[in-house]
Design a protein around this motif. Sequence first.
Motif, PDB file in Angstrom:
ATOM      1  N   THR A 195      13.493 -25.242 -53.131  1.00 45.48           N
ATOM      2  CA  THR A 195      12.034 -25.894 -53.706  1.00 45.48           C
ATOM      3  C   THR A 195      11.545 -25.378 -54.962  1.00 45.48           C
ATOM      4  O   THR A 195      10.712 -26.160 -55.686  1.00 45.48           O
ATOM      5  N   ALA A 196      12.144 -24.566 -55.627  1.00 42.22           N
ATOM      6  CA  ALA A 196      11.431 -23.961 -56.974  1.00 42.22           C
ATOM      7  C   ALA A 196      11.784 -24.885 -58.147  1.00 42.22           C
ATOM      8  O   ALA A 196      10.806 -24.960 -58.780  1.00 42.22           O
ATOM      9  N   PRO A 197      12.758 -25.366 -58.305  1.00 46.17           N
ATOM     10  CA  PRO A 197      12.834 -26.377 -59.433  1.00 46.17           C
ATOM     11  C   PRO A 197      11.763 -27.552 -59.550  1.00 46.17           C
ATOM     12  O   PRO A 197      11.555 -27.623 -60.654  1.00 46.17           O
ATOM     13  N   LEU A 198      11.693 -27.913 -58.553  1.00 42.65           N
ATOM     14  CA  LEU A 198      10.581 -29.075 -58.601  1.00 42.65           C
ATOM     15  C   LEU A 198       9.093 -28.596 -58.132  1.00 42.65           C
ATOM     16  O   LEU A 198       8.053 -28.887 -58.874  1.00 42.65           O
ATOM     17  N   GLY A 199       8.867 -27.576 -57.330  1.00 42.74           N
ATOM     18  CA  GLY A 199       7.924 -26.994 -56.816  1.00 42.74           C
ATOM     19  C   GLY A 199       7.041 -26.410 -58.057  1.00 42.74           C
ATOM     20  O   GLY A 199       5.797 -26.110 -58.234  1.00 42.74           O
ATOM     21  N   ILE A 200       7.881 -25.222 -58.974  1.00 46.16           N
ATOM     22  CA  ILE A 200       7.035 -24.562 -60.027  1.00 46.16           C
ATOM     23  C   ILE A 200       6.345 -25.384 -60.809  1.00 46.16           C
ATOM     24  O   ILE A 200       5.211 -25.129 -61.309  1.00 46.16           O
ATOM     25  N   PRO A 201       6.948 -26.333 -61.539  1.00 50.85           N
ATOM     26  CA  PRO A 201       6.283 -27.394 -62.562  1.00 50.85           C
ATOM     27  C   PRO A 201       5.050 -27.859 -62.070  1.00 50.85           C
ATOM     28  O   PRO A 201       4.155 -27.947 -62.640  1.00 50.85           O
ATOM     29  N   GLU A 202       5.175 -28.434 -60.508  1.00 54.97           N
ATOM     30  CA  GLU A 202       3.890 -29.143 -59.859  1.00 54.97           C
ATOM     31  C   GLU A 202       2.881 -27.876 -59.860  1.00 54.97           C
ATOM     32  O   GLU A 202       1.685 -28.228 -59.987  1.00 54.97           O
ATOM     33  N   THR A 203       3.260 -26.835 -59.377  1.00 53.65           N
ATOM     34  CA  THR A 203       2.286 -25.566 -59.368  1.00 53.65           C
ATOM     35  C   THR A 203       1.727 -25.267 -60.605  1.00 53.65           C
ATOM     36  O   THR A 203       0.421 -24.966 -60.497  1.00 53.65           O
ATOM     37  N   ALA A 204       2.218 -25.486 -61.615  1.00 53.91           N
ATOM     38  CA  ALA A 204       1.838 -24.948 -62.969  1.00 53.91           C
ATOM     39  C   ALA A 204       0.768 -26.085 -63.282  1.00 53.91           C
ATOM     40  O   ALA A 204      -0.146 -25.832 -64.015  1.00 53.91           O
ATOM     41  N   ARG A 205       0.967 -27.234 -62.963  1.00 55.19           N
ATOM     42  CA  ARG A 205      -0.025 -28.480 -63.153  1.00 55.19           C
ATOM     43  C   ARG A 205      -1.108 -28.384 -62.400  1.00 55.19           C
ATOM     44  O   ARG A 205      -1.987 -29.345 -62.503  1.00 55.19           O
ATOM     45  N   ALA A 206      -1.228 -27.800 -61.184  1.00 52.89           N
ATOM     46  CA  ALA A 206      -2.289 -27.978 -60.351  1.00 52.89           C
ATOM     47  C   ALA A 206      -3.674 -27.517 -60.840  1.00 52.89           C
ATOM     48  O   ALA A 206      -3.629 -26.913 -61.874  1.00 52.89           O
ATOM     49  N   GLN A 207      -4.605 -28.313 -60.309  1.00 51.15           N
ATOM     50  CA  GLN A 207      -6.220 -28.185 -60.524  1.00 51.15           C
ATOM     51  C   GLN A 207      -6.927 -27.629 -59.313  1.00 51.15           C
ATOM     52  O   GLN A 207      -7.044 -28.584 -58.534  1.00 51.15           O
ATOM     53  N   TRP A 208      -7.094 -26.487 -59.173  1.00 49.01           N
ATOM     54  CA  TRP A 208      -7.475 -25.824 -57.927  1.00 49.01           C
ATOM     55  C   TRP A 208      -8.768 -26.027 -57.803  1.00 49.01           C
ATOM     56  O   TRP A 208      -9.712 -25.799 -58.778  1.00 49.01           O
ATOM     57  N   SER A 209      -9.293 -26.027 -56.591  1.00 47.92           N
ATOM     58  CA  SER A 209     -10.751 -25.801 -56.256  1.00 47.92           C
ATOM     59  C   SER A 209     -10.514 -25.058 -55.070  1.00 47.92           C
ATOM     60  O   SER A 209      -9.626 -24.686 -54.572  1.00 47.92           O
ATOM     61  N   LEU A 210     -11.613 -24.531 -54.440  1.00 49.15           N
ATOM     62  CA  LEU A 210     -11.815 -23.534 -53.280  1.00 49.15           C
ATOM     63  C   LEU A 210     -10.948 -24.008 -51.992  1.00 49.15           C
ATOM     64  O   LEU A 210     -10.003 -23.675 -51.402  1.00 49.15           O
ATOM     65  N   VAL A 211     -11.433 -25.276 -51.498  1.00 45.65           N
ATOM     66  CA  VAL A 211     -10.746 -25.543 -50.320  1.00 45.65           C
ATOM     67  C   VAL A 211      -9.323 -26.004 -50.294  1.00 45.65           C
ATOM     68  O   VAL A 211      -8.684 -25.461 -49.410  1.00 45.65           O
ATOM     69  N   PRO A 212      -8.826 -26.740 -51.432  1.00 46.62           N
ATOM     70  CA  PRO A 212      -7.264 -26.838 -51.557  1.00 46.62           C
ATOM     71  C   PRO A 212      -6.674 -25.434 -51.620  1.00 46.62           C
ATOM     72  O   PRO A 212      -5.404 -25.173 -50.890  1.00 46.62           O
ATOM     73  N   LEU A 213      -7.226 -24.627 -52.181  1.00 48.57           N
ATOM     74  CA  LEU A 213      -6.463 -23.334 -52.371  1.00 48.57           C
ATOM     75  C   LEU A 213      -6.496 -22.330 -51.178  1.00 48.57           C
ATOM     76  O   LEU A 213      -5.567 -22.023 -50.680  1.00 48.57           O
ATOM     77  N   LEU A 214      -7.453 -22.479 -50.339  1.00 48.29           N
ATOM     78  CA  LEU A 214      -7.530 -21.741 -49.132  1.00 48.29           C
ATOM     79  C   LEU A 214      -6.719 -22.410 -48.061  1.00 48.29           C
ATOM     80  O   LEU A 214      -6.143 -22.099 -47.302  1.00 48.29           O
ATOM     81  N   SER A 215      -6.591 -23.667 -48.147  1.00 43.69           N
ATOM     82  CA  SER A 215      -5.693 -24.289 -47.324  1.00 43.69           C
ATOM     83  C   SER A 215      -4.397 -24.141 -47.500  1.00 43.69           C
ATOM     84  O   SER A 215      -3.552 -23.934 -46.384  1.00 43.69           O
TER      85      SER A 215
END
Length: 290
Positions: A195-215
């Motif tokens: 899952t790393a090849p597609l997952g790492i780029p999306e993780t790098a573009r993530a826009q975090w706030s508290l609820v999604p992060l804790l989830s």
Amino acid sequence: MISSKGPASGGWLLLLIPGLIWGASFLFIAEGLSAVGPYGIAFLRILIGFVTLALFPAARKPIDRADWPTIAALGVVWFAFPLTMFPLAEQRVSSAMTGMLNGANPLFTVIVAALIARRAPTVSVLVSLAIGMAGTVLIAIPAVGEGQSSIIGIVMIMSALLSYGVALNVARPLQQKYGGTPVIWRGQMVGLLLTAPLGIPETARAQWSLVPLLSLIALGALGTGVAYVLMATAAGRFGAARASGTTFLIPVVALALGVMLRNERVQTISVIGCLVCLTGAWLMKRASSH
């Protein structure tokens, strides 16, 4: 001491908690999608689950080199593929719908087992399967009426459940040989790489706030980590058949949380279908154990 007739009061927690955690996982996915894409969710939950399981000494129990090809296959069908399908599906259907359809998981496991053994199930199991699958159809009817995107979401969920059915049958001999935790941990290792090849780029573009992060932390640490350890422990103490009963909680918890916390609308026919599906799965479990 645990009675042979059933778990003591404390032992029931081993059976209840995994079902509660996995039922809540569809809510965690829905919340996480507001910050990161579906491939990022799959990658992050496996990563966090892998790190969590690494804290348990049992996970590092050695495994024979000859069993690694099977471990690699489990990395695909138990982790990389289904854990990617669920967030992709939840972009198209509700978390409650996704969770309710997971009531069909035991049915797919039995179907795959029969195909692998090349032996038809007994009449009672076939009747139970028919009831369960009828319930699955009822659950999906409203989503089918909502258009092509929802239909694709249903197909993704069904594909993930079929993949789980294959995984649980493939994993069984290894789990009997080594225990559940070391097999799951190494399967997660493979899933993480896939899952790393597609997952790492999306993780790098993530826009975090508290609820999604804790989830996402809860999804990984609890749903892809602690719940597996508790399930493996319950199977060791009470037997695999009794421990698998925790999966019947998943649709109920997912439905309740989706409606109460996300104000998701669920049509009555889907709720009826959920009950029918769970009835079929329960009857099938009883028929298979005799």
